[in-house]
Design an enzyme around this catalytic site. Structure first.
Site, PDB file in Angstrom:
ATOM      1  N   CYS A  74      -0.841  -2.057   1.826  1.00  0.00           N
ATOM      2  CA  CYS A  74      -0.817  -1.299   2.311  1.00  0.00           C
ATOM      3  C   CYS A  74      -1.671  -0.245   2.467  1.00  0.00           C
ATOM      4  O   CYS A  74      -2.821   0.197   1.670  1.00  0.00           O
ATOM      5  CB  CYS A  74       0.089  -0.162   0.950  1.00  0.00           C
ATOM      6  SG  CYS A  74      -0.142   1.414   1.702  1.00  0.00           S
ATOM      7  N   CYS A 109      -2.552   2.931   1.187  1.00  0.00           N
ATOM      8  CA  CYS A 109      -2.721   3.683  -0.016  1.00  0.00           C
ATOM      9  C   CYS A 109      -4.045   3.542  -0.336  1.00  0.00           C
ATOM     10  O   CYS A 109      -4.673   4.126  -0.970  1.00  0.00           O
ATOM     11  CB  CYS A 109      -1.768   2.029  -0.955  1.00  0.00           C
ATOM     12  SG  CYS A 109      -0.022   2.216  -0.079  1.00  0.00           S
TER      13      CYS A 109
END
Length: 105
Positions: free
Chosen positions: A30, A33
């Protein structure tokens, strides 16, 4: 305080105790993230012992993600004395996270 990696097995022990815990639901693939990780590192040094920060890899720990309705990542949930009290989805600034946390301390 150091950031703690939490699994489905250790979630109750690490998160559902006393005090305030910020849980980051994330995954290695991600992009947002990855951008959030250094922000959380800075936050952990600035807030010190007032806040515990825990990270849950949703790929490895789907039970915890499912339990708290995590549909998109990153999702950050603030727990106060074991109960979820606030939630934000997506990449946020350090200031926005500090403001969210301060409401629950």
């Amino acid at each position: 305080m150091a950031i703690v990696n939490v699994s489905d097995q250790s979630f109750n022990t690490e998160v559902e105790g006393q005090g305030t815990v910020l849980v980051d639901f994330w995954a290695p693939w991600c992009g947002p993230c990855k951008m959030l990780a250094p922000i959380l590192e800075e936050l952990s040094t600035e807030v010190g012992d007032d806040l515990k920060i825990a990270k849950v890899n949703v790929d490895e720990n789907p039970e915890s993600a499912s339990r708290f309705g995590v549909m998109s990542i990153p999702t950050l949930i603030v727990f106060k004395d074991g109960q979820p009290v606030d939630k934000v989805v997506g990449l946020n600034s350090k200031e926005a996270l500090k403001n969210m946390i301060s409401k629950h301390q």
